[in-house]
Design a protein around this motif. Sequence first.
Motif, PDB file in Angstrom:
ATOM      1  N   THR A   1     -18.351   5.819  -4.249  1.00 22.90           N
ATOM      2  CA  THR A   1     -17.129   5.168  -4.718  1.00 22.90           C
ATOM      3  C   THR A   1     -16.145   6.200  -5.246  1.00 22.90           C
ATOM      4  OG1 THR A   1     -18.100   4.810  -6.915  1.00 22.90           O
ATOM      5  CG2 THR A   1     -18.277   3.003  -5.313  1.00 22.90           C
ATOM      6  N   PHE A   2     -14.882   5.800  -5.233  1.00 25.54           N
ATOM      7  CA  PHE A   2     -13.796   6.639  -5.745  1.00 25.54           C
ATOM      8  C   PHE A   2     -12.826   5.745  -6.501  1.00 25.54           C
ATOM      9  CE2 PHE A   2     -15.172   8.280  -1.641  1.00 25.54           C
ATOM     10  CZ  PHE A   2     -15.445   9.619  -1.909  1.00 25.54           C
ATOM     11  N   LEU A   3     -12.155   6.311  -7.473  1.00 23.36           N
ATOM     12  CA  LEU A   3     -11.075   5.623  -8.181  1.00 23.36           C
ATOM     13  C   LEU A   3      -9.763   6.061  -7.557  1.00 23.36           C
ATOM     14  CD1 LEU A   3     -10.340   3.735 -10.527  1.00 23.36           C
ATOM     15  CD2 LEU A   3     -10.232   5.757 -12.002  1.00 23.36           C
ATOM     16  N   VAL A   4      -8.982   5.106  -7.078  1.00 21.44           N
ATOM     17  CA  VAL A   4      -7.751   5.406  -6.342  1.00 21.44           C
ATOM     18  C   VAL A   4      -6.617   5.691  -7.310  1.00 21.44           C
ATOM     19  CG1 VAL A   4      -6.091   4.540  -4.650  1.00 21.44           C
ATOM     20  CG2 VAL A   4      -8.523   3.923  -4.445  1.00 21.44           C
ATOM     21  N   ARG A   5      -5.913   6.800  -7.071  1.00 20.02           N
ATOM     22  CA  ARG A   5      -4.774   7.168  -7.894  1.00 20.02           C
ATOM     23  C   ARG A   5      -3.455   6.760  -7.254  1.00 20.02           C
ATOM     24  NH1 ARG A   5      -5.972  10.613 -11.896  1.00 20.02           N
ATOM     25  NH2 ARG A   5      -4.097   9.654 -12.727  1.00 20.02           N
ATOM     26  N   GLN A   6      -3.322   6.951  -5.941  1.00 19.50           N
ATOM     27  CA  GLN A   6      -2.119   6.501  -5.250  1.00 19.50           C
ATOM     28  C   GLN A   6      -2.420   6.302  -3.769  1.00 19.50           C
ATOM     29  OE1 GLN A   6       1.202   9.182  -4.439  1.00 19.50           O
ATOM     30  NE2 GLN A   6       0.066  10.890  -5.340  1.00 19.50           N
TER      31      GLN A   6
ATOM     32  N   PRO B   1       0.802  -1.221   0.000  1.00 22.39           N
ATOM     33  CA  PRO B   1       0.000   0.000   0.000  1.00 22.39           C
ATOM     34  C   PRO B   1       0.830   1.265   0.000  1.00 22.39           C
ATOM     35  CG  PRO B   1       0.069  -0.911   2.199  1.00 22.39           C
ATOM     36  CD  PRO B   1       0.796  -1.871   1.312  1.00 22.39           C
ATOM     37  N   SER B   2       1.526   1.504  -1.093  1.00 20.00           N
ATOM     38  CA  SER B   2       2.262   2.750  -1.233  1.00 20.00           C
ATOM     39  C   SER B   2       2.509   3.002  -2.707  1.00 20.00           C
ATOM     40  CB  SER B   2       3.608   2.680  -0.490  1.00 20.00           C
ATOM     41  OG  SER B   2       4.426   1.673  -1.024  1.00 20.00           O
ATOM     42  N   GLY B   3       2.636   4.290  -3.049  1.00 17.97           N
ATOM     43  CA  GLY B   3       2.914   4.655  -4.424  1.00 17.97           C
ATOM     44  C   GLY B   3       1.665   4.675  -5.268  1.00 17.97           C
ATOM     45  N   GLU B   4       1.849   4.792  -6.609  1.00 20.28           N
ATOM     46  CA  GLU B   4       0.735   4.891  -7.527  1.00 20.28           C
ATOM     47  C   GLU B   4       0.122   3.529  -7.759  1.00 20.28           C
ATOM     48  OE1 GLU B   4       2.372   6.744 -10.999  1.00 20.28           O
ATOM     49  OE2 GLU B   4       1.980   8.736 -10.219  1.00 20.28           O
TER      50      GLU B   4
ATOM     51  N   LEU C   1      -5.360   7.730   0.896  1.00 17.05           N
ATOM     52  CA  LEU C   1      -5.543   7.413  -0.515  1.00 17.05           C
ATOM     53  C   LEU C   1      -5.818   8.696  -1.284  1.00 17.05           C
ATOM     54  CD1 LEU C   1      -8.149   4.514  -0.062  1.00 17.05           C
ATOM     55  CD2 LEU C   1      -5.655   4.285  -0.126  1.00 17.05           C
ATOM     56  N   GLU C   2      -5.087   8.897  -2.378  1.00 15.78           N
ATOM     57  CA  GLU C   2      -5.454   9.975  -3.296  1.00 15.78           C
ATOM     58  C   GLU C   2      -6.447   9.401  -4.291  1.00 15.78           C
ATOM     59  OE1 GLU C   2      -3.485  13.462  -6.058  1.00 15.78           O
ATOM     60  OE2 GLU C   2      -2.576  11.467  -6.067  1.00 15.78           O
ATOM     61  N   VAL C   3      -7.600  10.049  -4.426  1.00 14.13           N
ATOM     62  CA  VAL C   3      -8.672   9.503  -5.255  1.00 14.13           C
ATOM     63  C   VAL C   3      -9.166  10.543  -6.254  1.00 14.13           C
ATOM     64  CG1 VAL C   3      -9.428   7.852  -3.505  1.00 14.13           C
ATOM     65  CG2 VAL C   3     -10.446  10.147  -3.552  1.00 14.13           C
ATOM     66  N   LEU C   4      -9.691  10.032  -7.368  1.00  7.97           N
ATOM     67  CA  LEU C   4     -10.378  10.873  -8.338  1.00  7.97           C
ATOM     68  C   LEU C   4     -11.769  11.170  -7.784  1.00  7.97           C
ATOM     69  CD1 LEU C   4     -10.022  12.052 -11.230  1.00  7.97           C
ATOM     70  CD2 LEU C   4     -11.101   9.964 -12.085  1.00  7.97           C
ATOM     71  N   LEU C   5     -12.205  12.425  -7.895  1.00  7.81           N
ATOM     72  CA  LEU C   5     -13.443  12.870  -7.261  1.00  7.81           C
ATOM     73  C   LEU C   5     -14.545  13.102  -8.289  1.00  7.81           C
ATOM     74  CD1 LEU C   5     -11.963  15.513  -4.789  1.00  7.81           C
ATOM     75  CD2 LEU C   5     -12.663  13.163  -4.248  1.00  7.81           C
ATOM     76  N   PRO C   6     -15.808  12.867  -7.899  1.00  9.47           N
ATOM     77  CA  PRO C   6     -16.943  13.109  -8.795  1.00  9.47           C
ATOM     78  C   PRO C   6     -17.462  14.541  -8.692  1.00  9.47           C
ATOM     79  CG  PRO C   6     -17.733  12.036  -6.816  1.00  9.47           C
ATOM     80  CD  PRO C   6     -16.237  12.183  -6.657  1.00  9.47           C
ATOM     81  N   VAL C   7     -16.568  15.516  -8.791  1.00 10.84           N
ATOM     82  CA  VAL C   7     -16.920  16.925  -8.613  1.00 10.84           C
ATOM     83  C   VAL C   7     -16.280  17.746  -9.731  1.00 10.84           C
ATOM     84  CG1 VAL C   7     -17.039  16.638  -6.102  1.00 10.84           C
ATOM     85  CG2 VAL C   7     -14.908  17.441  -7.150  1.00 10.84           C
ATOM     86  N   ARG C   8     -16.773  18.976  -9.869  1.00 12.29           N
ATOM     87  CA  ARG C   8     -16.109  19.928 -10.773  1.00 12.29           C
ATOM     88  C   ARG C   8     -14.885  20.511 -10.088  1.00 12.29           C
ATOM     89  NH1 ARG C   8     -19.360  21.657 -15.124  1.00 12.29           N
ATOM     90  NH2 ARG C   8     -21.577  21.114 -14.941  1.00 12.29           N
ATOM     91  N   PRO C   9     -13.837  20.898 -10.847  1.00 12.96           N
ATOM     92  CA  PRO C   9     -13.673  20.632 -12.277  1.00 12.96           C
ATOM     93  C   PRO C   9     -13.290  19.180 -12.524  1.00 12.96           C
ATOM     94  CG  PRO C   9     -11.714  21.711 -11.433  1.00 12.96           C
ATOM     95  CD  PRO C   9     -12.709  21.683 -10.295  1.00 12.96           C
TER      96      PRO C   9
ATOM     97  N   GLY D   1      -3.813   4.673 -16.442  1.00 11.64           N
ATOM     98  CA  GLY D   1      -2.732   3.729 -16.371  1.00 11.64           C
ATOM     99  C   GLY D   1      -1.521   4.335 -15.713  1.00 11.64           C
ATOM    100  N   ALA D   2      -1.164   3.867 -14.509  1.00 13.06           N
ATOM    101  CA  ALA D   2      -0.033   4.442 -13.780  1.00 13.06           C
ATOM    102  C   ALA D   2       1.180   3.535 -13.898  1.00 13.06           C
ATOM    103  CB  ALA D   2      -0.409   4.648 -12.318  1.00 13.06           C
ATOM    104  N   GLY D   3       1.542   3.193 -15.126  1.00 12.53           N
ATOM    105  CA  GLY D   3       2.689   2.325 -15.319  1.00 12.53           C
ATOM    106  C   GLY D   3       2.256   0.894 -15.580  1.00 12.53           C
ATOM    107  N   GLU D   4       3.167   0.084 -16.152  1.00 10.06           N
ATOM    108  CA  GLU D   4       2.818  -1.270 -16.532  1.00 10.06           C
ATOM    109  C   GLU D   4       2.462  -2.134 -15.338  1.00 10.06           C
ATOM    110  OE1 GLU D   4       5.845  -2.921 -18.927  1.00 10.06           O
ATOM    111  OE2 GLU D   4       5.667  -1.434 -20.529  1.00 10.06           O
ATOM    112  N   ALA D   5       3.200  -1.997 -14.244  1.00  7.65           N
ATOM    113  CA  ALA D   5       2.914  -2.825 -13.069  1.00  7.65           C
ATOM    114  C   ALA D   5       1.536  -2.526 -12.521  1.00  7.65           C
ATOM    115  CB  ALA D   5       3.977  -2.579 -11.997  1.00  7.65           C
ATOM    116  N   ALA D   6       1.206  -1.240 -12.427  1.00 12.51           N
ATOM    117  CA  ALA D   6      -0.107  -0.856 -11.911  1.00 12.51           C
ATOM    118  C   ALA D   6      -1.201  -1.342 -12.835  1.00 12.51           C
ATOM    119  CB  ALA D   6      -0.180   0.658 -11.747  1.00 12.51           C
ATOM    120  N   ALA D   7      -0.980  -1.230 -14.145  1.00 13.09           N
ATOM    121  CA  ALA D   7      -1.993  -1.656 -15.092  1.00 13.09           C
ATOM    122  C   ALA D   7      -2.258  -3.146 -14.980  1.00 13.09           C
ATOM    123  CB  ALA D   7      -1.564  -1.287 -16.515  1.00 13.09           C
ATOM    124  N   SER D   8      -1.213  -3.936 -14.709  1.00  8.48           N
ATOM    125  CA  SER D   8      -1.401  -5.377 -14.590  1.00  8.48           C
ATOM    126  C   SER D   8      -2.184  -5.727 -13.340  1.00  8.48           C
ATOM    127  CB  SER D   8      -0.033  -6.080 -14.576  1.00  8.48           C
ATOM    128  OG  SER D   8       0.701  -5.724 -13.410  1.00  8.48           O
ATOM    129  N   GLU D   9      -2.070  -4.912 -12.285  1.00  5.77           N
ATOM    130  CA  GLU D   9      -2.845  -5.153 -11.076  1.00  5.77           C
ATOM    131  C   GLU D   9      -4.305  -4.820 -11.280  1.00  5.77           C
ATOM    132  OE1 GLU D   9      -1.276  -2.896  -7.868  1.00  5.77           O
ATOM    133  OE2 GLU D   9       0.647  -3.944  -7.820  1.00  5.77           O
TER     134      GLU D   9
END
Length: 254
Positions: A94-99, A39-42, A105-113, A48-56
């Motif tokens: 729900t949120f999509l986790v970025r890192q 539980p650390s990093g992107e 957790l840094e997450v993508l938010l359902p808000v403007r902008p 897609g945050a890199g090949e390793a992240a994409a495979s997970e």
Amino acid sequence: MRRSLMPRGTAGTLPALAAIAVLTAATACSSSSGAPEEPSGEVGGAGGAGEAAASEGAHIATAVGDEVEVRSEPDGGEVVHTLASPNDFGADRTFLVRQVRGDWLEVLLPVRPNGSTGWIEADDVELTVTAFRVEIDMSEFSFTVVEGGEELRTGPIGIGTAETPTPPGEYYFTELLQPSDPEGDYGVYAFGLSGHSDTLETFAGGPGQLAVHGTNDNSGLGGEVSHGCIRVSNDDISWMAERLPLGTPVEITE
């Protein structure tokens, strides 16, 4: 475009909204409970945050309480949003986790902008992982659903007009709605997206939230026909509704 709920007790944003179908994690291939092993990093996301992240796969955070505080920085940052769960449509927030940074957790938010991110506490959510993602290519008027490295389904789409264009970017599914009239403008299902129109601050009483939804008129697929939403055939949206969990990343490219 999917509108937001009007005041409670009035008609919903989709015409005569009858029910909210929230996808479960019943399909073993779509998600699995538990935090990332390291539980650390992107971690994997729409872009897609890199090949390793994409495979997970993409990491989805689902609220376990009745609200989630979003901070500008981890561990003591200013509270910039307090988001209720369930959301206005009755779906678990729900949120999509970025890192991941320790217990935050840094997450993508359902808000403007569109593209806004913030930090939430890991204890406020349950983490799952999905190998699914949706890629929407507006230049080709097509979508592709990918699981890991495998293309599962592709089909034609309708997109926003020049006056109300579909904004490109990284999003995720926030709720799954089922209109009471499957022959209506929104088709048999509509997935709410975490993004909003760049040209419409409001739409029919709501905040101009985007969606991927079915249609009762396939002749519009392959063209610029909407207020910003992505239209797909009823067969395609039904296929997605049966398989894709809330939090599934969606990448829209020009």
